[in-house]
Design a protein around this motif. Sequence first.
Motif, PDB file in Angstrom:
ATOM      1  N   TYR A  61       0.840  -1.210   0.000  1.00 28.72           N
ATOM      2  CA  TYR A  61       0.000   0.000   0.000  1.00 28.72           C
ATOM      3  C   TYR A  61       0.873   1.259   0.000  1.00 28.72           C
ATOM      4  CZ  TYR A  61      -3.636   3.276   1.465  1.00 28.72           C
ATOM      5  OH  TYR A  61      -4.497   4.339   1.547  1.00 28.72           O
ATOM      6  N   ILE A  65       1.150   4.210  -2.897  1.00 22.49           N
ATOM      7  CA  ILE A  65       1.028   5.643  -2.606  1.00 22.49           C
ATOM      8  C   ILE A  65       2.289   6.388  -3.040  1.00 22.49           C
ATOM      9  CG2 ILE A  65       0.841   7.348  -0.749  1.00 22.49           C
ATOM     10  CD1 ILE A  65      -0.916   5.346   0.755  1.00 22.49           C
ATOM     11  N   ASP A  66       3.445   5.776  -2.759  1.00 19.75           N
ATOM     12  CA  ASP A  66       4.724   6.399  -3.126  1.00 19.75           C
ATOM     13  C   ASP A  66       4.829   6.573  -4.640  1.00 19.75           C
ATOM     14  OD1 ASP A  66       7.184   7.514  -2.816  1.00 19.75           O
ATOM     15  OD2 ASP A  66       8.251   5.621  -2.550  1.00 19.75           O
ATOM     16  N   LYS A  68       2.349   6.803  -6.735  1.00 21.64           N
ATOM     17  CA  LYS A  68       1.392   7.829  -7.158  1.00 21.64           C
ATOM     18  C   LYS A  68       1.922   9.228  -6.891  1.00 21.64           C
ATOM     19  CE  LYS A  68      -2.978   5.293  -6.980  1.00 21.64           C
ATOM     20  NZ  LYS A  68      -4.315   5.203  -6.346  1.00 21.64           N
TER      21      LYS A  68
END
Length: 257
Positions: A61, A65-66, A68
Amino acid sequence: MENITKILQTIQKDLQQQKTDMKNMQETITTSINENINLQFQKLDKRFENLEKKVEEQEKYIDIIDNKLRKKNLIFFGLEEKEKSYQELEDAILDVTNNLLTTSCKRWEIESVTRIGKKGHNPRPVIVTFSTLGKKIQVLKSKKYLKELNCGYYIKEDFPPKLVQKRKELQEIVNIERKKGINAVLRFDRIIYPKQKENKDRSNSNNKRNQSQSPEYIAVGSKNEDEILNKTPKHPPKKNKHDIRSFVNRNNNNNKE
């Protein structure tokens, strides 16, 4: 004397029995303790497995996020570190994109600019976050102009540390493949083997079906005219279409009358 001997024998038997009972009790206690410890270890193993799964899920997860967050980023290298304010650094990036990369970029199309790393003798790289992914791709496609100008500037995508390490390992494989004459390209975290253009052209030419010649396009008086016309099936004329000759003849007859 005999009574004393019997008493001693009885005592001896009792002691032996007590030893046996104590040994059995010790074995029972040891077994129960071991079983209890095993149960506790099994519970700990399950908890540890569950924690490992949760950690793996959390890492995935975080990686998503990283990725994105870095998706709209580009890293500019070689840019002289002489700015005195954030706006001057932003102006320097705009100057490179608009003048050297010949890509139109407005101030509002840049979300943020930041120097990364410790300050030293060499200029630190600059992470530029664009407001849209489209603008980032547009700038990235224009990086070839920096190589042509040989100005010392170059641009790279902003990848997470794990991916950077993986790309280094894959790049070594790509270099080996290219030395062998194999066309290999590194794309994100995979090696792609695009087909040679010649092979594509050959395969396309082999797959294309030769266009059959229609009787309408056969030159009149050709040697193969009769043969082709005989082999070509004749389709009955459609009811909605009229023969042009009959139409002209009918008009001529009407005019004579």
